[in-house]
Design a protein around this motif. Structure first.
Motif, PDB file in Angstrom:
ATOM      1  N   THR A  83     -20.806 -34.072  11.880  1.00  0.00           N
ATOM      2  CA  THR A  83     -19.970 -35.014  12.613  1.00  0.00           C
ATOM      3  C   THR A  83     -20.773 -36.296  12.774  1.00  0.00           C
ATOM      4  OG1 THR A  83     -20.700 -34.118  14.744  1.00  0.00           O
ATOM      5  CG2 THR A  83     -18.623 -33.262  13.842  1.00  0.00           C
ATOM      6  N   VAL A  84     -20.103 -37.431  12.580  1.00  0.00           N
ATOM      7  CA  VAL A  84     -20.797 -38.724  12.595  1.00  0.00           C
ATOM      8  C   VAL A  84     -19.926 -39.787  13.253  1.00  0.00           C
ATOM      9  CG1 VAL A  84     -21.786 -40.554  11.147  1.00  0.00           C
ATOM     10  CG2 VAL A  84     -21.930 -38.177  10.390  1.00  0.00           C
ATOM     11  N   PHE A  85     -20.535 -40.557  14.141  1.00  0.00           N
ATOM     12  CA  PHE A  85     -19.961 -41.809  14.630  1.00  0.00           C
ATOM     13  C   PHE A  85     -20.796 -42.929  14.002  1.00  0.00           C
ATOM     14  CE2 PHE A  85     -18.587 -39.235  18.312  1.00  0.00           C
ATOM     15  CZ  PHE A  85     -17.317 -39.734  18.540  1.00  0.00           C
ATOM     16  N   ASN A  86     -20.161 -43.872  13.345  1.00  0.00           N
ATOM     17  CA  ASN A  86     -20.857 -45.067  12.858  1.00  0.00           C
ATOM     18  C   ASN A  86     -20.609 -46.186  13.865  1.00  0.00           C
ATOM     19  OD1 ASN A  86     -21.574 -43.726  10.468  1.00  0.00           O
ATOM     20  ND2 ASN A  86     -19.709 -44.362   9.447  1.00  0.00           N
ATOM     21  N   CYS A  87     -21.595 -47.067  14.029  1.00  0.00           N
ATOM     22  CA  CYS A  87     -21.450 -48.165  14.987  1.00  0.00           C
ATOM     23  C   CYS A  87     -21.844 -49.485  14.346  1.00  0.00           C
ATOM     24  CB  CYS A  87     -22.297 -47.900  16.234  1.00  0.00           C
ATOM     25  SG  CYS A  87     -22.056 -49.162  17.517  1.00  0.00           S
ATOM     26  N   ASN A  88     -20.872 -50.378  14.270  1.00  0.00           N
ATOM     27  CA  ASN A  88     -21.045 -51.735  13.758  1.00  0.00           C
ATOM     28  C   ASN A  88     -21.468 -51.755  12.289  1.00  0.00           C
ATOM     29  OD1 ASN A  88     -20.096 -53.305  15.913  1.00  0.00           O
ATOM     30  ND2 ASN A  88     -21.997 -52.994  17.033  1.00  0.00           N
ATOM     31  N   ASP A  89     -21.637 -52.955  11.763  1.00  0.00           N
ATOM     32  CA  ASP A  89     -21.813 -53.138  10.322  1.00  0.00           C
ATOM     33  C   ASP A  89     -23.023 -52.399   9.756  1.00  0.00           C
ATOM     34  OD1 ASP A  89     -19.553 -54.723  10.399  1.00  0.00           O
ATOM     35  OD2 ASP A  89     -20.675 -56.599  10.441  1.00  0.00           O
ATOM     36  N   GLY A  91     -24.462 -49.897  10.862  1.00  0.00           N
ATOM     37  CA  GLY A  91     -24.275 -48.459  11.017  1.00  0.00           C
ATOM     38  C   GLY A  91     -23.202 -47.906  10.094  1.00  0.00           C
ATOM     39  N   GLY A  92     -22.565 -48.771   9.329  1.00  0.00           N
ATOM     40  CA  GLY A  92     -21.555 -48.322   8.375  1.00  0.00           C
ATOM     41  C   GLY A  92     -20.134 -48.299   8.909  1.00  0.00           C
ATOM     42  N   GLN A  93     -19.894 -48.862  10.097  1.00  0.00           N
ATOM     43  CA  GLN A  93     -18.550 -48.861  10.663  1.00  0.00           C
ATOM     44  C   GLN A  93     -17.719 -49.941   9.986  1.00  0.00           C
ATOM     45  OE1 GLN A  93     -18.316 -49.614  14.898  1.00  0.00           O
ATOM     46  NE2 GLN A  93     -16.202 -48.904  15.010  1.00  0.00           N
ATOM     47  N   THR A  94     -16.608 -49.528   9.364  1.00  0.00           N
ATOM     48  CA  THR A  94     -15.747 -50.489   8.675  1.00  0.00           C
ATOM     49  C   THR A  94     -14.446 -50.743   9.425  1.00  0.00           C
ATOM     50  OG1 THR A  94     -14.824 -48.739   7.294  1.00  0.00           O
ATOM     51  CG2 THR A  94     -16.695 -49.968   6.393  1.00  0.00           C
ATOM     52  N   VAL A  95     -14.043 -49.828  10.302  1.00  0.00           N
ATOM     53  CA  VAL A  95     -12.878 -50.027  11.160  1.00  0.00           C
ATOM     54  C   VAL A  95     -13.381 -50.009  12.591  1.00  0.00           C
ATOM     55  CG1 VAL A  95     -10.637 -49.133  11.897  1.00  0.00           C
ATOM     56  CG2 VAL A  95     -11.329 -48.907   9.501  1.00  0.00           C
ATOM     57  N   HIS A  96     -13.130 -51.081  13.320  1.00  0.00           N
ATOM     58  CA  HIS A  96     -13.649 -51.203  14.679  1.00  0.00           C
ATOM     59  C   HIS A  96     -12.683 -50.596  15.693  1.00  0.00           C
ATOM     60  CE1 HIS A  96     -16.567 -53.636  12.611  1.00  0.00           C
ATOM     61  NE2 HIS A  96     -17.358 -53.355  13.629  1.00  0.00           N
ATOM     62  N   HIS A  97     -12.599 -49.282  15.614  1.00  0.00           N
ATOM     63  CA  HIS A  97     -11.876 -48.386  16.529  1.00  0.00           C
ATOM     64  C   HIS A  97     -12.661 -47.093  16.370  1.00  0.00           C
ATOM     65  CE1 HIS A  97      -7.782 -46.846  18.120  1.00  0.00           C
ATOM     66  NE2 HIS A  97      -8.608 -45.804  18.137  1.00  0.00           N
ATOM     67  N   TRP A 110     -29.700 -34.392   3.430  1.00  0.00           N
ATOM     68  CA  TRP A 110     -30.205 -35.326   4.408  1.00  0.00           C
ATOM     69  C   TRP A 110     -31.343 -36.099   3.780  1.00  0.00           C
ATOM     70  CZ3 TRP A 110     -27.888 -36.777   8.635  1.00  0.00           C
ATOM     71  CH2 TRP A 110     -28.568 -37.637   9.507  1.00  0.00           C
ATOM     72  N   PRO A 111     -31.455 -37.376   3.915  1.00  0.00           N
ATOM     73  CA  PRO A 111     -30.559 -38.211   4.697  1.00  0.00           C
ATOM     74  C   PRO A 111     -29.194 -38.336   4.025  1.00  0.00           C
ATOM     75  CG  PRO A 111     -32.199 -39.568   3.594  1.00  0.00           C
ATOM     76  CD  PRO A 111     -32.546 -38.141   3.313  1.00  0.00           C
ATOM     77  N   PRO A 112     -28.184 -38.719   4.796  1.00  0.00           N
ATOM     78  CA  PRO A 112     -26.826 -38.731   4.260  1.00  0.00           C
ATOM     79  C   PRO A 112     -26.610 -39.741   3.142  1.00  0.00           C
ATOM     80  CG  PRO A 112     -26.878 -39.677   6.457  1.00  0.00           C
ATOM     81  CD  PRO A 112     -28.235 -39.086   6.199  1.00  0.00           C
ATOM     82  N   TYR A 113     -27.459 -40.757   3.039  1.00  0.00           N
ATOM     83  CA  TYR A 113     -27.303 -41.757   1.998  1.00  0.00           C
ATOM     84  C   TYR A 113     -28.063 -41.394   0.732  1.00  0.00           C
ATOM     85  CZ  TYR A 113     -31.751 -43.160   4.003  1.00  0.00           C
ATOM     86  OH  TYR A 113     -33.031 -43.147   4.488  1.00  0.00           O
ATOM     87  N   PHE A 114     -28.614 -40.206   0.680  1.00  0.00           N
ATOM     88  CA  PHE A 114     -29.407 -39.781  -0.466  1.00  0.00           C
ATOM     89  C   PHE A 114     -28.494 -39.380  -1.607  1.00  0.00           C
ATOM     90  CE2 PHE A 114     -32.232 -37.071  -2.941  1.00  0.00           C
ATOM     91  CZ  PHE A 114     -33.400 -37.812  -2.930  1.00  0.00           C
ATOM     92  N   ASP A 115     -28.650 -40.004  -2.745  1.00  0.00           N
ATOM     93  CA  ASP A 115     -27.837 -39.717  -3.920  1.00  0.00           C
ATOM     94  C   ASP A 115     -28.510 -38.595  -4.714  1.00  0.00           C
ATOM     95  OD1 ASP A 115     -26.869 -39.721  -6.633  1.00  0.00           O
ATOM     96  OD2 ASP A 115     -25.923 -41.639  -6.210  1.00  0.00           O
TER      97      ASP A 115
END
Length: 123
Positions: A83-89, A91-97, A110-115
């Motif tokens: 489960t993840v909450f992203n916060c602001n740009d 942090g990867g948040q693309t919809v501000h809700h 992990w890390p989640p951005y690891f390809d």
């Protein structure tokens, strides 16, 4: 307000809703990052996690509980999920809700951005 998620809540934009109650709705992400990728959003518009007020504590807890219920219904509560909450740009948040990502149905690195294909962090 020109908020994508508020438009989904108001039924102005369709979504594949899989759970709904008086506090939140949950729907499948249109760009899934795992076999199951669900977004749990509150009916109350809160732009980012920075704006969560004391009176929103139970609401945010409910979002996490709903994610756990969905994980159980989908059959991966025991094997695991993220489960993840992203916060602001940054942090990867693309919809501000605020929205809680529920990802599951496969082992998650992990890390989640690891390809996994490139064996290095994405840039």
């Amino acid at each position: 307000m020109d908020c994508l998620f508020c438009k989904i809540l108001n039924k102005e934009i369709p979504a594949d809703v899989i759970y709904e109650d008086d506090q939140v709705i949950a729907f499948n992400d249109i760009n899934p990052q795992a076999p199951t990728h669900v977004l749990v959003i509150p009916r109350k518009h809160i732009a980012t996690t920075n704006e969560i007020a004391d009176e929103d504590t139970a609401l945010v807890g409910h979002m996490v509980q709903v994610a756990g219920k969905i994980a159980k219904e989908q059959g991966f509560d025991e094997s695991g999920y993220r489960t993840v909450f992203n916060c602001n740009d940054h942090g990867g948040q693309t919809v501000h809700h605020i929205h809680l990502h529920l990802l599951g149905g496969k082992p998650l690195g992990w890390p989640p951005y690891f390809d996994e294909n490139l064996k290095k962090p994405l840039s």
